[in-house]
Every structure is written in C-alpha cells, then in structure tokens.
Design a protein around this motif. Structure first.
Motif, PDB file in Angstrom:
ATOM      1  N   GLY A 116       8.107  38.744  40.921  1.00 18.61           N
ATOM      2  CA  GLY A 116       6.811  39.236  41.384  1.00 18.61           C
ATOM      3  C   GLY A 116       6.071  40.023  40.313  1.00 18.61           C
ATOM      4  O   GLY A 116       6.430  40.012  39.128  1.00 18.61           O
ATOM      5  N   PRO A 117       5.032  40.738  40.723  1.00 20.95           N
ATOM      6  CA  PRO A 117       4.158  41.442  39.774  1.00 20.95           C
ATOM      7  C   PRO A 117       4.870  42.492  38.903  1.00 20.95           C
ATOM      8  O   PRO A 117       4.427  42.787  37.801  1.00 20.95           O
ATOM      9  N   LYS A 118       5.970  43.037  39.390  1.00 15.34           N
ATOM     10  CA  LYS A 118       6.677  44.079  38.629  1.00 15.34           C
ATOM     11  C   LYS A 118       7.721  43.509  37.663  1.00 15.34           C
ATOM     12  O   LYS A 118       8.406  44.256  36.981  1.00 15.34           O
ATOM     13  N   PHE A 119       7.835  42.191  37.600  1.00 17.00           N
ATOM     14  CA  PHE A 119       8.844  41.579  36.738  1.00 17.00           C
ATOM     15  C   PHE A 119       8.564  41.858  35.268  1.00 17.00           C
ATOM     16  O   PHE A 119       7.418  41.841  34.815  1.00 17.00           O
ATOM     17  N   LYS A 120       9.642  42.130  34.543  1.00 16.03           N
ATOM     18  CA  LYS A 120       9.542  42.243  33.084  1.00 16.03           C
ATOM     19  C   LYS A 120      10.830  41.687  32.482  1.00 16.03           C
ATOM     20  O   LYS A 120      11.900  41.750  33.087  1.00 16.03           O
ATOM     21  N   ILE A 121      10.690  41.148  31.300  1.00 14.55           N
ATOM     22  CA  ILE A 121      11.862  40.601  30.611  1.00 14.55           C
ATOM     23  C   ILE A 121      12.680  41.767  30.076  1.00 14.55           C
ATOM     24  O   ILE A 121      12.152  42.670  29.427  1.00 14.55           O
ATOM     25  N   GLU A 122      13.957  41.735  30.356  1.00 17.57           N
ATOM     26  CA  GLU A 122      14.879  42.770  29.881  1.00 17.57           C
ATOM     27  C   GLU A 122      15.781  42.156  28.825  1.00 17.57           C
ATOM     28  O   GLU A 122      16.336  41.083  29.024  1.00 17.57           O
ATOM     29  N   LYS A 123      15.936  42.834  27.715  1.00 15.62           N
ATOM     30  CA  LYS A 123      16.679  42.285  26.580  1.00 15.62           C
ATOM     31  C   LYS A 123      18.193  42.456  26.692  1.00 15.62           C
ATOM     32  O   LYS A 123      18.936  41.839  25.958  1.00 15.62           O
ATOM     33  N   ASP A 124      18.657  43.279  27.599  1.00 10.87           N
ATOM     34  CA  ASP A 124      20.087  43.600  27.668  1.00 10.87           C
ATOM     35  C   ASP A 124      20.899  42.659  28.558  1.00 10.87           C
ATOM     36  O   ASP A 124      22.090  42.867  28.734  1.00 10.87           O
ATOM     37  N   TRP A 125      20.293  41.637  29.115  1.00 11.14           N
ATOM     38  CA  TRP A 125      21.006  40.710  29.981  1.00 11.14           C
ATOM     39  C   TRP A 125      21.939  39.837  29.167  1.00 11.14           C
ATOM     40  O   TRP A 125      21.623  39.423  28.067  1.00 11.14           O
ATOM     41  N   LYS A 126      23.090  39.532  29.743  1.00 13.49           N
ATOM     42  CA  LYS A 126      24.034  38.590  29.138  1.00 13.49           C
ATOM     43  C   LYS A 126      24.272  37.486  30.145  1.00 13.49           C
ATOM     44  O   LYS A 126      24.364  37.740  31.340  1.00 13.49           O
ATOM     45  N   ILE A 127      24.397  36.268  29.637  1.00 11.33           N
ATOM     46  CA  ILE A 127      24.586  35.126  30.523  1.00 11.33           C
ATOM     47  C   ILE A 127      25.587  34.164  29.894  1.00 11.33           C
ATOM     48  O   ILE A 127      25.591  33.976  28.678  1.00 11.33           O
ATOM     49  N   GLN A 128      26.420  33.601  30.720  1.00 12.75           N
ATOM     50  CA  GLN A 128      27.354  32.560  30.271  1.00 12.75           C
ATOM     51  C   GLN A 128      26.636  31.225  30.443  1.00 12.75           C
ATOM     52  O   GLN A 128      26.380  30.793  31.566  1.00 12.75           O
ATOM     53  N   THR A 129      26.271  30.607  29.343  1.00 12.67           N
ATOM     54  CA  THR A 129      25.533  29.341  29.417  1.00 12.67           C
ATOM     55  C   THR A 129      26.456  28.137  29.606  1.00 12.67           C
ATOM     56  O   THR A 129      25.981  27.073  29.980  1.00 12.67           O
ATOM     57  N   ASP A 130      27.725  28.305  29.385  1.00 13.78           N
ATOM     58  CA  ASP A 130      28.688  27.223  29.617  1.00 13.78           C
ATOM     59  C   ASP A 130      29.152  27.318  31.074  1.00 13.78           C
ATOM     60  O   ASP A 130      29.931  28.203  31.437  1.00 13.78           O
ATOM     61  N   TYR A 131      28.650  26.414  31.891  1.00 13.41           N
ATOM     62  CA  TYR A 131      28.960  26.479  33.316  1.00 13.41           C
ATOM     63  C   TYR A 131      30.445  26.334  33.609  1.00 13.41           C
ATOM     64  O   TYR A 131      30.935  26.866  34.604  1.00 13.41           O
ATOM     65  N   ASP A 132      31.182  25.636  32.757  1.00  8.20           N
ATOM     66  CA  ASP A 132      32.619  25.496  32.978  1.00  8.20           C
ATOM     67  C   ASP A 132      33.339  26.828  32.819  1.00  8.20           C
ATOM     68  O   ASP A 132      34.375  27.061  33.435  1.00  8.20           O
ATOM     69  N   LYS A 133      32.795  27.705  31.990  1.00  9.39           N
ATOM     70  CA  LYS A 133      33.413  29.019  31.770  1.00  9.39           C
ATOM     71  C   LYS A 133      32.860  30.080  32.726  1.00  9.39           C
ATOM     72  O   LYS A 133      33.434  31.151  32.843  1.00  9.39           O
ATOM     73  N   ARG A 134      31.773  29.775  33.374  1.00  3.63           N
ATOM     74  CA  ARG A 134      31.140  30.720  34.290  1.00  3.63           C
ATOM     75  C   ARG A 134      32.006  30.870  35.533  1.00  3.63           C
ATOM     76  O   ARG A 134      32.519  29.888  36.074  1.00  3.63           O
ATOM     77  N   LYS A 135      32.162  32.095  36.006  1.00  2.05           N
ATOM     78  CA  LYS A 135      32.951  32.348  37.214  1.00  2.05           C
ATOM     79  C   LYS A 135      32.042  32.297  38.440  1.00  2.05           C
ATOM     80  O   LYS A 135      30.897  32.713  38.388  1.00  2.05           O
ATOM     81  N   ARG A 136      32.601  31.774  39.504  1.00  4.92           N
ATOM     82  CA  ARG A 136      31.849  31.711  40.753  1.00  4.92           C
ATOM     83  C   ARG A 136      31.818  33.115  41.368  1.00  4.92           C
ATOM     84  O   ARG A 136      32.834  33.808  41.393  1.00  4.92           O
ATOM     85  N   PRO A 137      30.650  33.553  41.866  1.00  2.00           N
ATOM     86  CA  PRO A 137      30.570  34.904  42.445  1.00  2.00           C
ATOM     87  C   PRO A 137      31.396  35.030  43.715  1.00  2.00           C
ATOM     88  O   PRO A 137      31.514  34.082  44.489  1.00  2.00           O
ATOM     89  N   LYS A 138      31.946  36.226  43.909  1.00  2.00           N
ATOM     90  CA  LYS A 138      32.766  36.482  45.095  1.00  2.00           C
ATOM     91  C   LYS A 138      31.942  37.124  46.212  1.00  2.00           C
ATOM     92  O   LYS A 138      32.279  36.981  47.379  1.00  2.00           O
ATOM     93  N   THR A 139      30.901  37.849  45.832  1.00  3.70           N
ATOM     94  CA  THR A 139      30.077  38.540  46.822  1.00  3.70           C
ATOM     95  C   THR A 139      28.618  38.146  46.639  1.00  3.70           C
ATOM     96  O   THR A 139      28.226  37.635  45.588  1.00  3.70           O
ATOM     97  N   GLU A 140      27.824  38.434  47.653  1.00  4.28           N
ATOM     98  CA  GLU A 140      26.381  38.163  47.565  1.00  4.28           C
ATOM     99  C   GLU A 140      25.742  39.012  46.467  1.00  4.28           C
ATOM    100  O   GLU A 140      24.833  38.547  45.769  1.00  4.28           O
TER     101      GLU A 140
END
Length: 166
Positions: A116-140
């Motif tokens: 929404g309107p308050k969105f801003k890009i944050e530089k400190d995010w980390k993401i696993q781009t390899d889906y095979d190595k990504r863990k499935r979330p346990k909680t919502e």
C-alpha cells in the motif's frame, strides 16, 4: 508420468466453467490411456509414487502458500491416489486445490495491504532464491514474513530494471 495429477488438477479445477459441477468420473479412463501409451503398466506402485512426488514438488514450489503441516496432510491424503481416482474419489485433489486457492487469495489480499501507500523498499531483507533450499513455513507468521521477503525482492528487481512502481 508425474504430470498426471497436475494435469488432472488443472483440468478439474482451473479449466472447469464456474457453474459446472466438478466430477472425476473420466479420470480413470484418461489415466489408463496415458499409462498404456506412455509408460510400462507393470509398475503401478512406482508410477504412483513418482506422480505423487512430482505433484507435491510442484504444488507450492515457492513454499510461500502452504504451511508445513498442511503440506504434510496433503501428502498423506495422496496415498493410494490412483485407487481413489479409480473409485471416482477426487476429494484429495479437490480439497488440495481449494486450500491452495484459499491461501493464494489470502496472499493476494495481504500483498495489496503490504504494498500500500506506506510501502518502502528495505535493504536488510534476506531471501533464499533457491526454492529447493527454502524451508516451508510452520506458522502463519513465518509464512507472512517469507512472503514479505519475496515481495521486497520482487519489487527491488522491478526498480533495479527501471520499471516504475507508480
């Protein structure tokens, strides 16, 4: 071979007109013809195991929609799926489709709020781009956090390529 369930899901759920009742009475015939023409019919257990494995792998490949326990429950419900389908019981596939559709709708709603309107890009995010190595979330909460990371990554890619967010 492993695309049978994916094809069937797409055929039953996404390709069906909204007013039409979803049924699976023709699937055993389609399945048999596919198996006879493309696979060795003397290995049904191996074929079924591979089909389920590939279906589950592709069901939520990004691991952003289904929680770990939901994924495990779906996998259990797929046990003996060929037998169930032969008995005109497509409920595991239909229930899976309903749950996944529900989760996708929830993520769309959440993305609209998050971006929404308050969105801003944050530089400190980390993401696993390899889906095979990504863990499935346990909680919502974990699922939303992973989805936020994916949104941050996607928006950063857009901005990095010169596409305007406006």
């Amino acid at each position: 071979m492993y695309g049978i369930l994916i094809l069937l899901t797409a055929t039953l759920v996404w390709a069906a007109p909204p007013a039409q009742e979803l049924v699976c009475e023709h699937i055993p015939q389609i399945q048999q013809r596919f198996l006879v023409n493309h696979l060795q019919p003397n290995q049904p257990a191996v074929i079924e195991a591979r089909t389920i494995e590939q279906y589950m792998k592709r069901l939520d490949g990004s691991k952003l929609y289904l929680l770990e326990n939901e994924f495990n429950d779906i996998q259990k419900s797929m046990t003996k799926i060929f037998t169930k389908i032969s008995a005109n019981d497509c409920s595991p596939i239909l229930k899976t489709s309903e749950l996944l559709s529900k989760r996708v709708e929830e993520r769309i709603k959440y993305a609209q709020e998050y971006l929404g309107p308050k969105f801003k890009i944050e530089k400190d995010w980390k993401i696993q781009t390899d889906y095979d190595k990504r863990k499935r979330p346990k909680t919502e909460k974990e699922a939303k956090r992973a989805f936020e990371a994916q949104l941050q990554y996607d928006v950063a890619i857009y901005v990095g390529t010169g596409i305007s967010l406006a």
